[in-house]
Write a protein that holds these residues in place. Structure first.
Motif, mmCIF file in Angstrom:
data_model
loop_
_atom_site.group_PDB
_atom_site.id
_atom_site.type_symbol
_atom_site.label_atom_id
_atom_site.label_comp_id
_atom_site.label_asym_id
_atom_site.label_seq_id
_atom_site.Cartn_x
_atom_site.Cartn_y
_atom_site.Cartn_z
ATOM 1 N N GLY A 37 -30.724 63.913 116.995
ATOM 2 C CA GLY A 37 -31.387 62.833 116.523
ATOM 3 C C GLY A 37 -32.320 62.381 117.141
ATOM 4 O O GLY A 37 -33.235 60.716 116.997
ATOM 5 N N SER A 38 -32.232 61.907 118.860
ATOM 6 C CA SER A 38 -32.893 61.595 119.500
ATOM 7 C C SER A 38 -34.705 61.623 119.532
ATOM 8 O O SER A 38 -35.030 61.210 119.573
ATOM 9 C CB SER A 38 -32.240 62.128 121.147
ATOM 10 N N GLN A 79 -40.414 58.910 116.070
ATOM 11 C CA GLN A 79 -40.685 58.006 115.157
ATOM 12 C C GLN A 79 -41.199 56.631 115.667
ATOM 13 O O GLN A 79 -42.226 55.237 115.903
ATOM 14 C CB GLN A 79 -39.511 57.399 114.371
ATOM 15 N N ALA A 80 -40.200 56.239 117.180
ATOM 16 C CA ALA A 80 -40.309 54.744 117.959
ATOM 17 C C ALA A 80 -41.941 55.180 118.936
ATOM 18 O O ALA A 80 -42.527 54.428 118.942
ATOM 19 C CB ALA A 80 -39.973 55.024 119.356
ATOM 20 N N VAL A 87 -45.251 68.930 119.316
ATOM 21 C CA VAL A 87 -44.752 69.019 117.425
ATOM 22 C C VAL A 87 -45.258 67.467 116.901
ATOM 23 O O VAL A 87 -46.351 67.140 116.231
ATOM 24 C CB VAL A 87 -44.121 69.363 116.987
ATOM 25 N N GLY A 88 -45.333 66.910 117.823
ATOM 26 C CA GLY A 88 -45.624 64.806 117.508
ATOM 27 C C GLY A 88 -46.770 65.006 117.518
ATOM 28 O O GLY A 88 -47.243 64.273 116.425
ATOM 29 N N LYS A 139 -50.192 53.869 113.207
ATOM 30 C CA LYS A 139 -49.494 53.715 111.644
ATOM 31 C C LYS A 139 -48.225 54.116 111.325
ATOM 32 O O LYS A 139 -47.097 53.690 112.595
ATOM 33 C CB LYS A 139 -49.753 55.831 112.363
ATOM 34 N N SER A 140 -47.719 54.671 110.476
ATOM 35 C CA SER A 140 -46.080 54.538 110.245
ATOM 36 C C SER A 140 -46.415 56.168 109.660
ATOM 37 O O SER A 140 -46.966 57.266 109.383
ATOM 38 C CB SER A 140 -46.175 53.967 109.110
ATOM 39 N N ILE A 141 -44.394 56.578 110.590
ATOM 40 C CA ILE A 141 -44.202 58.201 109.861
ATOM 41 C C ILE A 141 -43.190 58.101 108.813
ATOM 42 O O ILE A 141 -42.419 57.126 109.267
ATOM 43 C CB ILE A 141 -43.556 58.282 110.801
ATOM 44 N N ASP A 142 -43.112 58.912 107.946
ATOM 45 C CA ASP A 142 -41.901 58.910 106.922
ATOM 46 C C ASP A 142 -41.123 59.498 108.245
ATOM 47 O O ASP A 142 -40.878 60.528 109.017
ATOM 48 C CB ASP A 142 -42.392 59.907 106.181
ATOM 49 N N ALA A 143 -39.681 59.115 107.517
ATOM 50 C CA ALA A 143 -38.195 59.253 107.974
ATOM 51 C C ALA A 143 -38.247 60.723 107.794
ATOM 52 O O ALA A 143 -37.797 61.535 109.062
ATOM 53 C CB ALA A 143 -37.323 58.683 107.392
ATOM 54 N N ALA A 144 -38.510 61.124 106.616
ATOM 55 C CA ALA A 144 -37.836 62.973 106.804
ATOM 56 C C ALA A 144 -39.167 63.422 107.462
ATOM 57 O O ALA A 144 -39.188 64.600 107.634
ATOM 58 C CB ALA A 144 -38.626 62.838 105.207
#
Length: 391
Positions: free
Chosen positions: A215-216, A222-223, A254-255, A230-235
């Motif tokens: 989760g972290s 995401q942050a 990986v990010g 840009k944005s990133i889909d939650a999945a």
């Protein structure tokens, strides 16, 4: 847009995942005054778990509290001389008496006729390390302090460490505002602590770091993206976190790969995260696992190979049977591999791989070994057939 992820060892990421408690405790120790628990801290963990990053963040917290920082290096010829040199640079900025005028001639009572020279208090002859550090901590007073940091502490020269520890403890006894944070590989640090010269470190608070919860990891990914255009889909963020296994180095790698797979798209999607998995496995094998296995004793490697027969955790009794040894004898190698942080205990007499993709790396290595013998044989055969083919 530049890639916002920091996929290299020691680089501080834009958002640090899962280390808030450690940093909060360290900040509290600085606020609580001399002698507070946590003023001497040892950060321990495997390669890639973010020890250097955590050390850098602790230095930043100290500077935010107006503390001065002296960063020591195990490669230095002398820890004390390195500490003295850095302390002198700080003193030259902070000490109002760092330079002063010394009269060398002129008429008594006549300022206009005096002549002399500007004297550097910290030039030659140099003050001793003990005198320099004592002068600095006294000048800093009660409202600020001096933090010493030492990365890769397991590689330090014991004589240098003992000499530094003596002066550091003198400063502590004098109730000066000082703190020390060392960071190193867990197994190496534990070996270091066995030395009689490291009593000072044995009393330090030990912080063992490893994986962060998924989760972290997802929140950090995401942050990091949210701070860009840009944005990133939650999945996609969750999948990237799963691929990273919560391993700090891989969270950034990986990010970074997920970002790269998205190309010029405004939104990073699930398939972009999936595209990062193969590279993550290869990156872990090259940068973390292969160096760890290179110097591994043959019997310890055999122990890891025996674990490959299980899809999940391996029963230690089964490993002993596969190795053809008594249960008590396998425990010797089990303990050594635990110290190496290559395996970790599971439930009810089991062990499992501790590093992400260690299983995959071992299987790939086994495949390469299996291919090598036929290939070598094939090369010899072709050399033999060549002349007959030409005839």
């Amino acid at each position: 847009m530049p890639n916002p992820f920091r996929a290299s060892f020691g680089a501080v990421p834009p958002f640090l995942a899962g280390r808030d408690l450690v940093l909060d405790d360290f900040e509290a120790a600085l606020d609580h005054g001399p002698g507070a628990e946590g003023r001497a801290t040892l950060v321990m963990g495997a390669r890639g778990t973010g020890k250097t990053v955590l050390l850098t963040e602790m230095e930043a917290i100290a500077r935010d509290h107006d503390w001065q920082v002296v960063s020591l290096h195990t490669s230095a010829g002398s820890l004390l001389e390195e500490a003295r040199t850095q302390a002198v640079e700080i003193l030259r900025d902070l000490d109002p008496e760092a330079t002063r005028f010394r009269a060398t001639g002129g008429s008594v009572g006549s300022i206009a006729s005096l002549h002399g020279e500007v004297v550097d208090q910290y030039g030659a002859p140099a003050l001793s390390p003990a005198s320099t550090l004592s002068r600095l901590t006294t000048l800093l007073g009660a409202d600020t302090g001096l933090l010493f940091t030492l990365d890769e502490v397991q590689s330090v020269d014991l004589e240098h460490l003992a000499a530094f520890a003596q002066i550091y403890q003198d400063l502590v006894r004098a109730e000066q505002n000082v703190a020390f944070v060392g960071a190193g590989v867990g197994a190496g640090v534990r070996t270091l602590l066995d030395s009689p010269k490291t009593t000072f470190l044995r009393r330090a608070r030990r912080v063992e770091i490893g994986m962060v919860d998924l989760g972290s990891a997802a929140a950090a990914i995401q942050a990091t993206v949210a701070a860009t255009e840009k944005s990133i889909d939650a999945a996609a963020a969750v999948r990237a976190a799963e691929i990273s296994c919560g391993y700090p180095y891989l969270i950034q790698y990986v990010g970074a790969q997920t970002w790269a797979h998205a190309g010029d798209a405004d939104e990073i999607l699930l398939e972009d995260a999936e595209g990062a998995r193969e590279g993550a496995i290869a990156q872990m094998a090259t940068n973390v696992i292969e160096p760890a296995l290179r110097s591994l004793a043959a019997r310890k490697r055999e122990y890891l190979e025996a674990m490959l027969l299980d899809d999940g955790p391996s029963a230690v009794a089964d490993i002993a049977t596969r190795l053809g040894v008594a249960a008590g004898y396998q425990s010797v190698y089990r303990e050594r591999l635990l110290d190496d942080e290559l395996i970790r205990p599971g439930e009810r007499g089991t062990v499992e791989f501790a590093l992400p993709y260690l299983r995959e790396a071992l299987l790939a290595g086994r495949g390469r070994d299996a291919e090598a013998a036929p290939l070598a044989s094939g090369v010899r055969a072709r050399r033999t057939r060549g002349p007959r083919d030409r005839r």
